[in-house]
Design an enzyme around this catalytic site. Structure first.
Site, PDB file in Angstrom:
ATOM      1  N   TYR A 218       0.973  -1.051   0.095  1.00  0.00           N
ATOM      2  CA  TYR A 218      -0.062  -0.179   0.290  1.00  0.00           C
ATOM      3  C   TYR A 218       1.243   1.409  -0.013  1.00  0.00           C
ATOM      4  O   TYR A 218       1.650   1.033   0.942  1.00  0.00           O
ATOM      5  CB  TYR A 218      -0.860  -0.031   1.184  1.00  0.00           C
ATOM      6  CG  TYR A 218      -2.256  -0.826   1.359  1.00  0.00           C
ATOM      7  CD1 TYR A 218      -2.979  -0.604   0.065  1.00  0.00           C
ATOM      8  CD2 TYR A 218      -2.340  -1.961   2.494  1.00  0.00           C
ATOM      9  CE1 TYR A 218      -3.803  -1.422   0.309  1.00  0.00           C
ATOM     10  CE2 TYR A 218      -3.665  -2.164   2.433  1.00  0.00           C
ATOM     11  CZ  TYR A 218      -4.643  -2.436   1.200  1.00  0.00           C
ATOM     12  OH  TYR A 218      -5.157  -3.086   1.300  1.00  0.00           O
ATOM     13  N   ASP A 246      -6.224  -0.923  -5.956  1.00  0.00           N
ATOM     14  CA  ASP A 246      -7.844  -0.729  -6.270  1.00  0.00           C
ATOM     15  C   ASP A 246      -8.232  -0.063  -4.161  1.00  0.00           C
ATOM     16  O   ASP A 246     -10.108  -0.425  -3.967  1.00  0.00           O
ATOM     17  CB  ASP A 246      -8.284  -2.112  -6.492  1.00  0.00           C
ATOM     18  CG  ASP A 246      -8.327  -3.428  -5.368  1.00  0.00           C
ATOM     19  OD1 ASP A 246      -7.879  -2.740  -4.303  1.00  0.00           O
ATOM     20  OD2 ASP A 246      -8.860  -4.529  -5.301  1.00  0.00           O
ATOM     21  N   HIS A 339     -10.662  -7.650  -4.851  1.00  0.00           N
ATOM     22  CA  HIS A 339      -9.951  -7.110  -2.962  1.00  0.00           C
ATOM     23  C   HIS A 339     -11.144  -8.230  -2.119  1.00  0.00           C
ATOM     24  O   HIS A 339     -11.695  -7.492  -1.185  1.00  0.00           O
ATOM     25  CB  HIS A 339     -10.360  -5.855  -2.776  1.00  0.00           C
ATOM     26  CG  HIS A 339      -8.821  -4.943  -1.920  1.00  0.00           C
ATOM     27  ND1 HIS A 339      -8.063  -4.731  -2.144  1.00  0.00           N
ATOM     28  CD2 HIS A 339      -9.087  -5.276  -0.622  1.00  0.00           C
ATOM     29  CE1 HIS A 339      -7.502  -4.794  -1.114  1.00  0.00           C
ATOM     30  NE2 HIS A 339      -8.594  -4.868  -0.328  1.00  0.00           N
TER      31      HIS A 339
HETATM   32  C1  LIG Z   1      -9.314  -9.629   5.320  1.00  0.00           C
HETATM   33  C2  LIG Z   1      -9.122  -9.433   4.495  1.00  0.00           C
HETATM   34  C3  LIG Z   1      -7.980  -8.477   4.479  1.00  0.00           C
HETATM   35  C4  LIG Z   1      -7.231  -8.360   3.231  1.00  0.00           C
HETATM   36  N1  LIG Z   1      -6.728  -6.687   2.954  1.00  0.00           N
HETATM   37  C5  LIG Z   1      -5.841  -6.823   1.957  1.00  0.00           C
HETATM   38  C6  LIG Z   1      -4.982  -6.009   2.163  1.00  0.00           C
HETATM   39  O1  LIG Z   1      -3.984  -5.497   2.992  1.00  0.00           O
HETATM   40  N2  LIG Z   1      -3.868  -6.163   0.545  1.00  0.00           N
HETATM   41  C7  LIG Z   1      -4.810  -5.998  -0.209  1.00  0.00           C
HETATM   42  O2  LIG Z   1      -3.423  -5.778  -1.355  1.00  0.00           O
HETATM   43  N3  LIG Z   1      -5.149  -7.228  -0.532  1.00  0.00           N
HETATM   44  C8  LIG Z   1      -6.532  -7.517   0.669  1.00  0.00           C
HETATM   45  N4  LIG Z   1      -7.118  -8.078   1.107  1.00  0.00           N
HETATM   46  C9  LIG Z   1      -7.683  -8.797  -0.362  1.00  0.00           C
HETATM   47  C10 LIG Z   1      -6.891  -9.886  -1.240  1.00  0.00           C
HETATM   48  O3  LIG Z   1      -5.731  -9.835  -1.070  1.00  0.00           O
HETATM   49  C11 LIG Z   1      -7.658 -11.012  -1.905  1.00  0.00           C
HETATM   50  O4  LIG Z   1      -7.581  -9.849  -3.393  1.00  0.00           O
HETATM   51  C12 LIG Z   1      -8.860 -11.246  -1.777  1.00  0.00           C
HETATM   52  O5  LIG Z   1      -9.153 -11.967  -0.653  1.00  0.00           O
HETATM   53  C13 LIG Z   1      -9.573 -12.421  -2.667  1.00  0.00           C
HETATM   54  O6  LIG Z   1     -10.246 -12.959  -2.069  1.00  0.00           O
HETATM   55  P1  LIG Z   1     -10.702 -14.474  -1.447  1.00  0.00           P
HETATM   56  O7  LIG Z   1     -10.866 -14.023  -0.300  1.00  0.00           O
HETATM   57  O8  LIG Z   1     -12.557 -14.759  -1.883  1.00  0.00           O
HETATM   58  O9  LIG Z   1      -9.778 -15.581  -1.205  1.00  0.00           O
HETATM   59  C14 LIG Z   1      -8.045  -8.670   2.054  1.00  0.00           C
HETATM   60  C15 LIG Z   1      -9.491  -9.852   2.017  1.00  0.00           C
HETATM   61  C16 LIG Z   1      -9.555 -10.686   3.186  1.00  0.00           C
HETATM   62  C17 LIG Z   1     -10.248 -10.992   2.957  1.00  0.00           C
END
Ligand SMILES: Cc1cc2nc3c(=O)[nH]c(=O)nc-3n(C[C@H](O)[C@H](O)[C@H](O)COP(=O)(O)O)c2cc1C
Length: 476
Positions: A218, A246, A339
């Site tokens: 980030y 995003d 995301h």
């Molecule tokens: C609890 C949680 C925290 C997340 N934190 C971040 C993050 O800090 N940075 C980021 O780029 N994506 C973050 N994501 C998005 C994930 O990298 C990813 O795009 C997403 O979880 C994929 O979908 P899925 O949970 O259905 O596998 C987060 C997702 C979740 C569920």
């Protein structure tokens, strides 16, 4: 099944054991005395049914163990104690999700499971895979199945990586450290999150000497902080940097917003969380959003590339035009992602964006070697991995399945979750007539309905039962 107060009649014949012996089947029996009595004489059972067809005295399930729980208004209530099934009973990623929902603290569950606004995209992420139909080939020698591959040049046991998810300690005390170790055991890369609950040094130390990890970034409003962070990653041998694009503002995730965020996060990029700059009043999401620069734009891409020799990719691309711009800007690839449905609601799932991106970048001369395309979001089955690879993805990212399996069974839970996906993928590859990853092509799937959101589908029971619906304030 219906039953009268003391007797039951099993319409389909079947077993005629006493109810006491019927164990779990008791759940199917309903007391229909109220509608039975007015239309039947009292002796009908004795007159018409052979003794063998009467089911005996109704027995009650032994009362489940109760435990005390504190309600949101502070009052105590008695709730049934959850009995965690053994790890071996976990057969698919939904099993872990269902256990996680029981064992996690409500605020942690709220943060992980939530999506943006009405959670349309959150749910569609997985459902989209079901709009792709398989087109298997027969009489291919599938005695040996090899699902190993390389992800950005890094060997992997399956085309899958653990994507970055913030605050893993909300799942388990060992948080990201357990994920690093599980990634090694499962043979897949892990993308370290910027907003981790352990420090970067701690996560890096948890690696084995030969273990390769990626990192998510980030971009901080204070660019020098990001530069320091990236330099540290590069020095530590991290292979690729996924810049999240995003999230100029974090989504409104209402399940999470209803929980006040009280848990202590890490000392993220050296910031002091207690300086009052962070709004903790509306869940974990709001508490971390001030670390992200909403001013980041295409003109910053040369700067990003200049501060590191690592491969730089964009995470969160959602259309062909942006993928082409990333390719033309000399980046190493992109992740088609929304995301995990946590940002802009009613966006398309990554898997749905994939065909248009592959077509557009190919027209610009991109190859799988010089521009890697990944997807994430809703990957829950080995078949989902297959479909993504068929449509051109180098690998898929999984987010929540890692957190849920961690929350339920720690490090071993994550490893088992990957093994289940591998089992599933192996079967799909064999039945589709594709013995190895390069043999999986777009001819093995039919995407006609992928972009058509009105295709009637059979109900997906697992998704349906594990998904927790949003509740409006009046119902809480
Ligand atoms: C609890 C949680 C925290 C997340 N934190 C971040 C993050 O800090 N940075 C980021 O780029 N994506 C973050 N994501 C998005 C994930 O990298 C990813 O795009 C997403 O979880 C994929 O979908 P899925 O949970 O259905 O596998 C987060 C997702 C979740 C569920």
């Amino acid at each position: 099944m219906l039953c009268r107060a003391q007797y039951v009649y099993e319409a389909g014949g079947g077993e005629h054991t006493t109810l006491e012996n019927r164990g779990q089947n008791l759940g199917n029996i309903r007391d229909a005395t109220a509608i039975f009595d007015p239309i039947h004489p009292k002796d009908i059972m004795d007159k018409l049914l052979k003794p063998a067809l009467t089911m005996g005295v109704r027995a009650h399930k032994p009362a489940p163990k109760k435990k005390k729980a504190v309600k949101t208004d502070g009052a105590e209530e008695e709730v049934e104690e959850f009995k965690k099934p053994p790890l071996a009973a976990m057969l698919n990623s939904f099993d872990f999700e269902s256990v996680a929902r029981e064992v996690m603290e409500p605020q942690a569950w709220g943060y992980y499971s939530s999506g943006g606004d009405d959670e349309i995209t959150l749910r569609d992420n997985h459902l989209a895979f079901q709009r792709i139909t398989m087109r298997p080939r027969i009489l291919v020698n599938v005695r040996e199945i090899d699902m190993t591959t390389k992800i950005l040049g890094v060997p992997a046991s399956i085309p899958l990586y653990f994507t970055a998810t913030a605050l893993a300690k909300l799942a388990h005390q060992e948080g990201e450290l357990a994920i690093v170790k599980a990634a090694k055991k499962a043979g897949v890369p892990y993308m370290l999150p910027t907003l981790s609950s352990y420090t970067l040094d701690e996560m890096l130390e948890a690696r084995t000497p030969d273990q390769v990890v990626f990192s998510q970034l980030y971009v901080n409003p204070e660019r020098s902080r990001s530069e320091e962070y990236v330099t540290k990653l590069e020095k530590a041998g991290v292979q690729a940097l996924f810049v999240t694009v995003d999230a100029p503002q974090l989504g409104r995730r209402e399940k999470d917003m209803r929980n006040k965020f009280t848990q202590q996060g890490s000392d993220v990029q050296g910031d002091d969380e207690d300086d009052g700059a962070v709004d903790r009043s509306q869940g974990a999401t709001r508490a971390i959003s001030s670390y992200i620069d909403p001013g980041l734009n295409w003109e910053d891409v040369p700067w990003l590339k200049s501060i590191t020799k690592m491969k730089v990719l964009l995470k969160g691309v959602q259309c062909a035009e942006d993928a082409v711009m990333a390719y033309k800007a000399g980046l190493s690839g992109c992740v088609l992602s929304n995301h995990g449905g946590r940002q802009l609601d009613t966006c398309r799932p990554g898997i749905e964006v994939l065909p248009e991106v592959m077509e557009a970048i190919k027209a610009e001369g991109a190859t799988k070697e010089n521009f890697a395309v990944f997807i994430d979001g809703g990957v829950r089955r080995g078949g989902d991995v297959f479909k993504a690879v068929a449509l051109g993805a180098q690998a898929v990212g999984v987010g929540r399945p890692v957190l849920y399996s961690l929350a339920s069974y720690g490090q071993n839970g994550i490893v088992r979750m990957v093994h289940m996906l591998q089992d599933e993928l192996q079967m799909v590859m064999r039945l589709a007539g594709t013995p190895n990853i390069p043999s999986i092509t777009e001819k093995h799937v039919i995407t006609t309905n992928l972009a058509d959101h009105i295709v009637p589908l059979p109900i997906d029971n697992l998704t349906h039962k594990t998904y927790q619906g949003l509740e409006p304030a009046a119902r809480l």
